[in-house]
Scaffold this motif. Sequence first.
Motif, PDB file in Angstrom:
ATOM      1  N   SER A  70       2.617   4.975  -0.902  1.00  0.00           N
ATOM      2  CA  SER A  70       2.187   4.615  -2.323  1.00  0.00           C
ATOM      3  C   SER A  70       1.646   5.866  -2.823  1.00  0.00           C
ATOM      4  O   SER A  70       1.663   6.920  -2.389  1.00  0.00           O
ATOM      5  N   GLY A  71       1.448   5.663  -4.156  1.00  0.00           N
ATOM      6  CA  GLY A  71       1.003   6.913  -4.854  1.00  0.00           C
ATOM      7  C   GLY A  71      -0.420   7.404  -4.713  1.00  0.00           C
ATOM      8  O   GLY A  71      -0.996   6.646  -3.975  1.00  0.00           O
ATOM      9  N   PRO A  72      -0.731   8.168  -5.736  1.00  0.00           N
ATOM     10  CA  PRO A  72      -2.272   8.607  -5.658  1.00  0.00           C
ATOM     11  C   PRO A  72      -3.137   7.585  -5.764  1.00  0.00           C
ATOM     12  O   PRO A  72      -2.813   6.501  -6.487  1.00  0.00           O
ATOM     13  N   VAL A  73      -4.226   7.593  -5.069  1.00  0.00           N
ATOM     14  CA  VAL A  73      -5.277   6.502  -5.292  1.00  0.00           C
ATOM     15  C   VAL A  73      -5.633   6.516  -6.743  1.00  0.00           C
ATOM     16  O   VAL A  73      -5.961   7.435  -7.257  1.00  0.00           O
TER      17      VAL A  73
ATOM     18  N   ALA B 261       5.218  -4.265   3.517  1.00  0.00           N
ATOM     19  CA  ALA B 261       4.757  -3.322   2.610  1.00  0.00           C
ATOM     20  C   ALA B 261       3.408  -3.751   1.673  1.00  0.00           C
ATOM     21  O   ALA B 261       2.485  -2.804   1.944  1.00  0.00           O
ATOM     22  N   GLY B 262       3.423  -4.732   1.084  1.00  0.00           N
ATOM     23  CA  GLY B 262       2.405  -5.007   0.370  1.00  0.00           C
ATOM     24  C   GLY B 262       1.221  -5.421   0.945  1.00  0.00           C
ATOM     25  O   GLY B 262      -0.078  -4.951   0.828  1.00  0.00           O
ATOM     26  N   MET B 263       1.142  -6.060   2.194  1.00  0.00           N
ATOM     27  CA  MET B 263       0.139  -6.317   2.747  1.00  0.00           C
ATOM     28  C   MET B 263      -0.224  -5.346   3.852  1.00  0.00           C
ATOM     29  O   MET B 263      -1.613  -5.104   4.007  1.00  0.00           O
ATOM     30  N   ALA B 264       0.603  -4.303   4.042  1.00  0.00           N
ATOM     31  CA  ALA B 264       0.185  -3.400   4.747  1.00  0.00           C
ATOM     32  C   ALA B 264      -0.810  -2.227   3.833  1.00  0.00           C
ATOM     33  O   ALA B 264      -1.833  -1.907   4.482  1.00  0.00           O
TER      34      ALA B 264
END
Length: 255
Positions: free
Chosen positions: A227-230, A180-183
Amino acid sequence: MIAAVEAGPVAAPTNRGRSKADLLATVSASRLGTWLGCRSKFYFRYVAGLQKPNTPARYVGTVVHAVLQQWNLARWRRTPLTTDAVQAVFEQSWTLPEEDSVAWDPEEPEAAVKAAALGLIEMYLRKTPIPPDEKPEAFEVGVDMDLAAHGLPTLVGVIDLIKAGARIVDFKTTRRTPDAGMALHSNDVQLTAYALLYREATERRESALELHHLVKNKTPKLVVTESGPVTGTQIARFYRLVESYVQASNWRTGL
């Protein structure tokens, strides 16, 4: 603005060398990602216009996207695809144009790859977190954002899907189960670009971003990473990347 077409044979990728003026007129997440990852690869692909032979993996990804585009179109029309319709769209999308070719591996012939690709699509339609009766906000939507006020090129991109509730979705096919983190890290440029384009087109902020990885294992599986908003930090980093791209535009040497 929705740009969707009925499924047909997958077009052969075309790449012609571009001038410096052309490459500075617009910029996309894919071009930025290539430039950031490998300057020589950027040069050969975009400046010299060299085209790599089509690969089975790339072709499967293109066909999967084509079928999911028609699935989204059907949901948008409120006429969900039946199992037979999905099969028909897949068969039509798989047809190779005469001018294209794929170097199939003798140990993994076309028939086996084709069956695996259909299985991958069927798996996604069974396990997708998207309700079949949910109408998309948009899909395959081409958007641009004028960055002239920042002294930068126009940002362009095509977003796979915008779900109800302002959730941006990007479909990906892969052979490896993503972390997840790497993606999120490896797709940060793309996700930030899509968020900026969405905000430009709608004057709204996205509620979330999702990566839907269709994993081509012996037993295919779906991995959804959210992920949440940028954030403002991501946007500032994106603008710095585009500035670097413009300032280092001595692409004739591939550096």
